[in-house]
Scaffold this motif. Structure first.
Motif, mmCIF file in Angstrom:
data_model
loop_
_atom_site.group_PDB
_atom_site.id
_atom_site.type_symbol
_atom_site.label_atom_id
_atom_site.label_comp_id
_atom_site.label_asym_id
_atom_site.label_seq_id
_atom_site.Cartn_x
_atom_site.Cartn_y
_atom_site.Cartn_z
ATOM 1 N N ALA A 144 0.830 -1.208 0.000
ATOM 2 C CA ALA A 144 0.000 0.000 0.000
ATOM 3 C C ALA A 144 0.864 1.259 0.000
ATOM 4 C CB ALA A 144 -0.937 -0.001 1.202
ATOM 5 N N LEU A 145 1.972 1.235 0.752
ATOM 6 C CA LEU A 145 2.864 2.390 0.796
ATOM 7 C C LEU A 145 3.504 2.629 -0.568
ATOM 8 C CD1 LEU A 145 4.376 4.647 2.242
ATOM 9 C CD2 LEU A 145 6.062 2.946 2.977
ATOM 10 N N TYR A 146 4.055 1.585 -1.175
ATOM 11 C CA TYR A 146 4.680 1.740 -2.494
ATOM 12 C C TYR A 146 3.623 2.069 -3.548
ATOM 13 C CZ TYR A 146 9.310 0.124 -1.041
ATOM 14 O OH TYR A 146 10.548 0.021 -0.450
ATOM 15 N N GLY A 147 2.427 1.486 -3.385
ATOM 16 C CA GLY A 147 1.354 1.777 -4.328
ATOM 17 C C GLY A 147 0.892 3.215 -4.262
ATOM 18 N N ALA A 148 1.131 3.880 -3.126
ATOM 19 C CA ALA A 148 0.758 5.289 -3.006
ATOM 20 C C ALA A 148 1.684 6.197 -3.826
ATOM 21 C CB ALA A 148 0.779 5.722 -1.537
ATOM 22 N N ALA A 149 2.849 5.680 -4.250
ATOM 23 C CA ALA A 149 3.810 6.516 -4.986
ATOM 24 C C ALA A 149 3.211 7.113 -6.258
ATOM 25 C CB ALA A 149 5.078 5.720 -5.295
ATOM 26 N N MET A 184 -1.343 11.216 1.659
ATOM 27 C CA MET A 184 -1.435 9.969 0.893
ATOM 28 C C MET A 184 -0.362 8.985 1.306
ATOM 29 S SD MET A 184 -2.468 11.039 -2.971
ATOM 30 C CE MET A 184 -3.910 12.069 -3.281
ATOM 31 N N LEU A 185 0.852 9.475 1.532
ATOM 32 C CA LEU A 185 1.916 8.589 2.010
ATOM 33 C C LEU A 185 1.563 7.992 3.367
ATOM 34 C CD1 LEU A 185 5.207 10.463 1.016
ATOM 35 C CD2 LEU A 185 4.397 8.257 0.157
ATOM 36 N N TYR A 186 1.037 8.814 4.250
ATOM 37 C CA TYR A 186 0.638 8.320 5.572
ATOM 38 C C TYR A 186 -0.488 7.299 5.449
ATOM 39 C CZ TYR A 186 -1.025 8.180 10.370
ATOM 40 O OH TYR A 186 -1.428 7.754 11.618
ATOM 41 N N ALA A 187 -1.463 7.575 4.574
ATOM 42 C CA ALA A 187 -2.576 6.645 4.382
ATOM 43 C C ALA A 187 -2.088 5.312 3.838
ATOM 44 C CB ALA A 187 -3.616 7.257 3.440
ATOM 45 N N GLY A 188 -1.116 5.346 2.920
ATOM 46 C CA GLY A 188 -0.563 4.103 2.383
ATOM 47 C C GLY A 188 0.148 3.299 3.454
ATOM 48 N N ALA A 189 0.970 3.974 4.248
ATOM 49 C CA ALA A 189 1.683 3.281 5.328
ATOM 50 C C ALA A 189 0.702 2.724 6.363
ATOM 51 C CB ALA A 189 2.669 4.238 5.996
ATOM 52 N N LEU A 190 -0.325 3.501 6.684
ATOM 53 C CA LEU A 190 -1.320 3.052 7.657
ATOM 54 C C LEU A 190 -2.105 1.861 7.124
ATOM 55 C CD1 LEU A 190 -2.614 3.630 10.413
ATOM 56 C CD2 LEU A 190 -4.230 5.154 9.245
ATOM 57 N N ALA A 191 -2.385 1.853 5.830
ATOM 58 C CA ALA A 191 -3.137 0.750 5.233
ATOM 59 C C ALA A 191 -2.350 -0.557 5.265
ATOM 60 C CB ALA A 191 -3.520 1.093 3.798
ATOM 61 N N ASP A 192 -1.014 -0.486 5.293
ATOM 62 C CA ASP A 192 -0.207 -1.699 5.434
ATOM 63 C C ASP A 192 -0.291 -2.271 6.841
ATOM 64 O OD1 ASP A 192 0.920 -2.184 2.874
ATOM 65 O OD2 ASP A 192 2.280 -0.494 3.136
ATOM 66 N N ARG A 193 -0.617 -1.427 7.821
ATOM 67 C CA ARG A 193 -0.714 -1.888 9.208
ATOM 68 C C ARG A 193 -2.153 -2.188 9.620
ATOM 69 N NH1 ARG A 193 2.580 2.693 9.890
ATOM 70 N NH2 ARG A 193 0.917 3.752 11.051
ATOM 71 N N ALA A 194 -3.062 -1.295 9.265
ATOM 72 C CA ALA A 194 -4.448 -1.416 9.736
ATOM 73 C C ALA A 194 -5.370 -2.064 8.714
ATOM 74 C CB ALA A 194 -4.988 -0.037 10.117
ATOM 75 N N GLY A 195 -4.924 -2.221 7.480
ATOM 76 C CA GLY A 195 -5.761 -2.785 6.438
ATOM 77 C C GLY A 195 -6.237 -1.735 5.456
ATOM 78 N N ARG A 196 -6.325 -2.120 4.180
ATOM 79 C CA ARG A 196 -6.721 -1.173 3.143
ATOM 80 C C ARG A 196 -8.163 -0.712 3.349
ATOM 81 N NH1 ARG A 196 -2.073 -3.115 2.621
ATOM 82 N NH2 ARG A 196 -1.354 -4.319 0.838
ATOM 83 N N LYS A 197 -9.033 -1.681 3.682
ATOM 84 C CA LYS A 197 -10.469 -1.404 3.764
ATOM 85 C C LYS A 197 -10.788 -0.377 4.852
ATOM 86 C CE LYS A 197 -14.844 -3.904 4.271
ATOM 87 N NZ LYS A 197 -15.459 -5.243 4.303
ATOM 88 N N ARG A 198 -10.172 -0.527 6.002
ATOM 89 C CA ARG A 198 -10.466 0.365 7.119
ATOM 90 C C ARG A 198 -10.077 1.808 6.801
ATOM 91 N NH1 ARG A 198 -8.275 -1.579 12.815
ATOM 92 N NH2 ARG A 198 -9.597 -3.319 12.170
ATOM 93 N N ALA A 225 -9.654 13.739 3.664
ATOM 94 C CA ALA A 225 -10.581 12.649 3.379
ATOM 95 C C ALA A 225 -10.252 11.983 2.042
ATOM 96 C CB ALA A 225 -12.019 13.173 3.375
ATOM 97 N N LEU A 226 -9.960 12.800 1.040
ATOM 98 C CA LEU A 226 -9.588 12.272 -0.275
ATOM 99 C C LEU A 226 -8.354 11.386 -0.186
ATOM 100 C CD1 LEU A 226 -9.353 12.281 -3.439
ATOM 101 C CD2 LEU A 226 -8.189 14.469 -3.213
ATOM 102 N N SER A 227 -7.332 11.846 0.519
ATOM 103 C CA SER A 227 -6.070 11.109 0.607
ATOM 104 C C SER A 227 -6.233 9.771 1.320
ATOM 105 C CB SER A 227 -5.022 11.963 1.329
ATOM 106 O OG SER A 227 -4.801 13.175 0.646
ATOM 107 N N ALA A 228 -7.074 9.747 2.363
ATOM 108 C CA ALA A 228 -7.290 8.494 3.098
ATOM 109 C C ALA A 228 -7.934 7.448 2.211
ATOM 110 C CB ALA A 228 -8.159 8.765 4.327
ATOM 111 N N GLN A 229 -8.793 7.876 1.310
ATOM 112 C CA GLN A 229 -9.460 6.914 0.427
ATOM 113 C C GLN A 229 -8.623 6.609 -0.817
ATOM 114 O OE1 GLN A 229 -12.014 7.481 -2.630
ATOM 115 N NE2 GLN A 229 -11.847 5.258 -2.635
ATOM 116 N N TYR A 230 -7.875 7.598 -1.297
ATOM 117 C CA TYR A 230 -7.143 7.468 -2.554
ATOM 118 C C TYR A 230 -5.776 6.814 -2.377
ATOM 119 C CZ TYR A 230 -5.700 8.990 -7.244
ATOM 120 O OH TYR A 230 -5.290 9.038 -8.561
#
Length: 443
Positions: A164-169, A305-319, A357-362
């Motif tokens: 998710a983090l690399y995918g946010a690039a 967006m970088l933070y959201a990607g890193a967080l999605a690797d820990r907490a899950g993409r869906k959440r 909000a956009l960055s957390a979802q995108y």
């Protein structure tokens, strides 16, 4: 005393892991650079459509009619994007991701420089808007080919726990492209003054040729996706049609990809395109003030967006994505009341809140979508799903937004429209299975 077996030399394995890490980072950077350049070109067109294309290419007695016509060409680019995704997906799933990324960058560069060289309606008559539409279609095809390939190259090269983090690039290319476009636009307006309307608007388009050459140099140095290479080595190049396979074998994944992409696309274009057109036409804010607001909001998006990607690797993409989608629902109610206040810092606050909000979802979206499809059809599934979602969301927002304001006399109707699109995405994300632990070669 028996001899102990010699210690196993692990250096080759360590070096291999380090080399893989370096290549993954190089690919992530290359996808970011190329995507930023493509979105610079795309957003530049949107800004010019809002500012000058109406009078230059679609002269009419009513300025609002001219502006609607110009924004209509902006929408045409979105309509072309799924076709670009289908074509690039077909060949990207059959001959490789890297070739399609290089081709998309060249196509975008040719189209953007072409816009900068176009004669206006006053010089060429009806040929001018016709050629403008053709070049806009080329831009749409290029972006349609670009996003899926860039997202997959980043995700498929990434370590399993950093997808998710690399995918946010490549996602960062959107706000960075907007920052570049608006900075150069501000600079051009200040340097050319009254001449901006006659020839100054061409300069940002012509500068694109330098950016494209830089992007090509960076992209040609990266390797092909290892998952694609392994799949070809194991089973050979696919002989089936990837689009038919997606439609018949993965229709639910495709539908989830479409509707999960709607809200981020729509809010992205409200923040980065629509407010410039609406705010200046309604004379709420000056052009330089709104360009500054867009730049500040875009800078925030990069970090978020970088933070959201890193967080999605820990907490899950869906959440993480669901949090962003619900935040976008709320923004549908509060964004335009804040923006319409006429107070610049409240307009900035509205854009910053919407950007979070956009960055957390995108941010987690590339990983979330890539993990829905198997390797042999992943480029097609991701590209077509994302691009159709962009038509339903971002492609229609500037045009529908301008029409809603013209017919209702209030921007709150646009906010309600955005709320509806955000609810659609929230439901789609809610119905999407969590995929953080999925192996991409088994997806």
């Amino acid at each position: 005393m028996p001899l102990e077996p010699p210690a196993q030399d692990t250096r080759p394995q360590t070096e291999s892991a380090r080399a893989h890490g370096r290549e993954a980072r190089r690919v992530a950077f290359a996808t970011f650079v190329g995507t930023a350049i493509e979105w610079y070109d795309f957003f530049l067109y949107g800004a010019m459509a809002a500012l000058v294309f109406g009078s230059l290419f679609f002269p009419a007695g009513d300025p609002q009619v001219s502006q609607l016509a110009a924004l209509g060409t902006f929408t045409v680019g979105f309509i072309a994007r799924p076709l670009g995704g289908i074509v690039a997906g077909h060949f990207g799933d059959r001959v490789g991701r890297k070739r399609m990324l290089v081709l998309s960058l060249v196509l975008m560069g040719v189209a953007t420089v072409g816009v900068g060289l176009l004669p206006t309606y006053g010089a060429a008559g009806i040929a001018a808007p016709v050629l403008l539409v053709v070049l806009r279609v080329m831009q749409g095809l290029a972006v349609g080919a670009e996003w899926g390939g860039a997202a997959l190259m980043a995700v498929e090269h990434a370590p399993p726990n950093r997808r998710a983090l690399y995918g946010a690039a490549p996602q960062l290319g959107v706000p960075v492209g907007a920052i570049l476009a608006n900075l150069i636009l501000l600079l051009t307006i200040s340097l050319t003054g009254d001449a901006f309307q006659t020839w100054g608007w061409r300069v940002p388009f012509l500068i694109s040729v330098v950016l494209v050459l830089v992007g090509l140099v960076v992209r040609r140095q990266v390797s092909e996706s290892p998952l694609f290479a392994e799949a070809v080595e194991r089973a050979g190049k696919p002989r089936f049609n990837p689009l038919i396979r997606v439609l018949t074998k993965h229709p639910r994944s495709l539908l989830r990809a479409i509707f999960a992409s709607v809200a981020s696309a729509s809010w992205g274009y409200v923040i980065l395109v629509f407010i410039l057109s609406y705010g200046t036409t309604a004379k709420i804010y000056s052009r330089p003030a709104l360009l500054t607001v867009i730049i500040v909001a875009s800078v925030l998006q990069v970090g978020a967006m970088l933070y959201a990607g890193a967080l999605a690797d820990r907490a899950g993409r869906k959440r993480v994505a669901l949090f962003g989608a619900l935040g976008q629902v709320v923004m549908g109610l509060v964004f335009f009341p804040l923006f319409d206040s006429g107070v610049l810092w409240l307009a900035l606050l509205a854009c910053l809140l919407a950007s979070v909000a956009l960055s957390a979802q995108y941010g987690p979206l590339p990983a979330l979508l890539a993990e829905q499809f198997p390797t042999e059809v992943r480029y097609t599934g991701v590209s077509v799903g994302y691009m159709i979602g962009n038509i339903l969301g971002g492609g229609l927002v500037p045009l529908v937004g301008a029409a809603l304001v013209a017919s209702t006399g209030t921007s709150f109707s646009v906010g309600l429209y955005m709320l509806f699109l955000s609810v659609v995405t929230a439901v789609a994300v809610l119905l999407t299975p969590e995929t953080a632990s999925v192996r991409l070669d088994d997806a």
